[in-house]
Design an enzyme around this catalytic site. Structure first.
Site, PDB file in Angstrom:
ATOM      1  N   CYS A  79       0.839  -1.196   0.000  1.00 52.31           N
ATOM      2  CA  CYS A  79       0.000   0.000   0.000  1.00 52.31           C
ATOM      3  C   CYS A  79       0.877   1.250   0.000  1.00 52.31           C
ATOM      4  O   CYS A  79       1.932   1.286   0.614  1.00 52.31           O
ATOM      5  CB  CYS A  79      -0.903  -0.029   1.232  1.00 52.31           C
ATOM      6  N   CYS A  82       1.427   4.006   4.059  1.00 50.03           N
ATOM      7  CA  CYS A  82       2.365   4.032   5.191  1.00 50.03           C
ATOM      8  C   CYS A  82       3.773   3.733   4.694  1.00 50.03           C
ATOM      9  O   CYS A  82       4.067   2.599   4.339  1.00 50.03           O
ATOM     10  CB  CYS A  82       1.984   2.976   6.226  1.00 50.03           C
ATOM     11  N   GLN A 284      -8.830  18.810   9.612  1.00 48.56           N
ATOM     12  CA  GLN A 284      -7.611  18.040   9.881  1.00 48.56           C
ATOM     13  C   GLN A 284      -7.961  16.597  10.239  1.00 48.56           C
ATOM     14  O   GLN A 284      -8.916  16.350  10.980  1.00 48.56           O
ATOM     15  CB  GLN A 284      -6.826  18.686  11.025  1.00 48.56           C
ATOM     16  N   CYS A 410       2.764  22.254   6.152  1.00 46.78           N
ATOM     17  CA  CYS A 410       2.739  20.799   5.926  1.00 46.78           C
ATOM     18  C   CYS A 410       3.870  20.380   4.997  1.00 46.78           C
ATOM     19  O   CYS A 410       3.965  19.219   4.622  1.00 46.78           O
ATOM     20  CB  CYS A 410       1.399  20.364   5.356  1.00 46.78           C
TER      21      CYS A 410
END
Length: 455
Positions: A79, A82, A284, A410
């Site tokens: 995936c 992560c 968020q 960010c």
């Protein structure tokens, strides 16, 4: 020695790239290896070779790193979500601090950084209050949902993401079962046919309210009454809706939302402030860490009840309303009209009347209000997208000369660039603090405090 594609090399992984990939050297030739961890000794197959560096595929871990842990998700390597789940959480935090420090030093040219310790999570899993699951078919033709593999649109089947809430699986099981029972086809990107594109779930961590929104390539869902009955059995279910998106593009949400059961929104809190959140609202994704991030921003703003504050890129007013608790007056700016409608509604919900919101580009609204209407600011807070602040906006900040600038970012690379511009023109970087909003990934939020020199 010259290395070429398909060569097998043995590497000791000595560093980590900004995207979480391991970095090793073979006879001076640098190799970037996805899924390798600092401290590993590995064999890798060179997939792409340049003159002095290349990219390798992890073949075998000869000696595991002391920082390596077993991922709790069986799909972690496939995936794309992560990048760091095989790394201990303490080492993840060290990586993020190093990444942040490296960008500020290399890009921003800062030395002797006034950095505070990175703020991590006590429980770095199951923190996401939002998830968007694409729906498709596997090679056998069975309906699947999960997440896209990195840099592809191939769905890795996963109904129980380690970063998401336990209710996700309950929702996905019921929606997929409904599609199978009534022969409802998932959307096919290649042909543009099929109905269900994504399953979107939102959850209020502090209220327990649950929202489900199905993104569909049509106007209605067959047998939606039966699906509503099934979803309504899940504790906390508050809102069920359809989002209409018939466009053949990669944008997940369309503009039109039809509520088919319950409310049009759910409610959640950050600190003492409540927010109404619709399917189209930006909010968020990690509310526990957002409270820590905004508390740090409020601390850096150093408000005493007499200050006028501008909050640029304000979204649905999350930071603006937080600041309004301590400021004399707050003005927020956001380009998305629906977000400003949410911001005004949230101000009313919390009975906060010392705020005003503007629709438009921050780099246009701020110069206009400053030059035409003479507005000023004691403190300016910016929370821009990844590309950072527009140069015109930074120049207007310099003209307005606020005593303090609080920069929430960010992307530490564009942050470093913008901080350098401000610090070359009359400001001093006083404090920097990273906040881990996204454990198990390479991303890190950061909040900085700048003071006007001789203010």
């Amino acid at each position: 020695m010259e290395y070429r594609k398909n060569d097998i090399v043995t590497l000791e992984i000595v560093d980590c790239g900004t995207d979480g990939e391991g970095i090793g050297k073979a006879d001076g030739f640098t190799v970037f290896v996805k899924d390798a961890v600092i401290g590993d000794t590995v064999t890798a197959k060179i997939m792409k070779a340049k003159k002095n560096y290349g990219y390798g595929r992890l073949m075998e871990i000869l000696k595991p790193s002391p920082y390596r842990v077993e991922p709790i998700c069986p799909s972690a390597r496939q995936c794309g979500g992560c990048q760091l789940q095989a790394v201990s959480y303490e080492e993840q935090k060290a990586f993020k601090e190093k990444k942040l420090r490296g960008h500020l030093e290399r890009i921003g040219g800062f030395k002797e950084l006034p950095m505070e310790p990175l703020i991590g999570m006590d429980e770095p899993y199951h923190y996401r209050n939002k998830a968007q699951f694409p729906v498709g078919r596997n090679k056998e033709g069975r309906i699947v949902t999960g997440f896209y593999a990195g840099r592809t649109h191939a769905i890795i089947e996963n109904r129980d993401c380690a970063l998401g809430i336990p209710q996700n699986k309950e929702v996905l099981d019921r929606v997929i079962a409904h599609m199978e029972k009534y022969n409802i086809a998932p959307y096919d990107e290649m042909t543009g046919k099929g109905l269900v594109r994504h399953i979107f779930v939102r959850y209020g961590f502090f209220t327990g309210e649950l929202m489900v929104c199905l993104i569909i390539n049509g106007q209605d869902l067959p047998h939606q009454k039966e699906l509503v009955e099934k979803l309504g059995e899940i504790p906390g279910m508050t809102s069920i809706s359809l989002n209409i998106n018939k466009k053949r593009n990669n944008v997940i949400l369309g503009d039109k939302v039809k509520t088919i059961w319950g409310k049009e929104y759910i409610t959640d809190k950050i600190g003492d402030i409540s927010y109404e959140i619709s399917p189209l609202s930006f909010f968020q994704v990690n509310p526990h860490q957002t409270w820590k991030l905004y508390s740090k921003a409020l601390e850096y703003a150093d408000l005493h009840g007499e200050e006028t504050v501008w909050d640029l890129y304000c979204g649905i007013g999350t930071i603006s309303l937080f600041l309004a608790q301590k400021a004399k007056f707050v003005r927020g700016v956001e380009i998305v009209p629906a977000a400003i409608e949410d911001a005004r509604r949230n101000a009313h919900l919390n009975e906060i009347d010392n705020v005003e919101f503007f629709v438009g580009k921050a780099e246009e609204v701020l110069p206009r209000e400053y030059e035409k209407n003479g507005v000023y600011a004691d403190v300016i807070v910016v929370d821009p997208p990844r590309k950072g602040c527009d140069e015109m906006l930074l120049k207007t900040i310099l003209k307005m000369q606020p005593k303090r600038v609080v920069y929430v970012s960010c992307d530490s690379a564009t942050l470093a660039r913008d901080l350098r511009f401000l610090c070359d023109n009359g400001y001093e970087l006083k404090k920097v603090c990273g906040v881990d909003q996204f454990p198990q990934t390479v991303h890190v939020e950061v909040v900085c405090c700048l003071h006007r020199v001789n203010s």
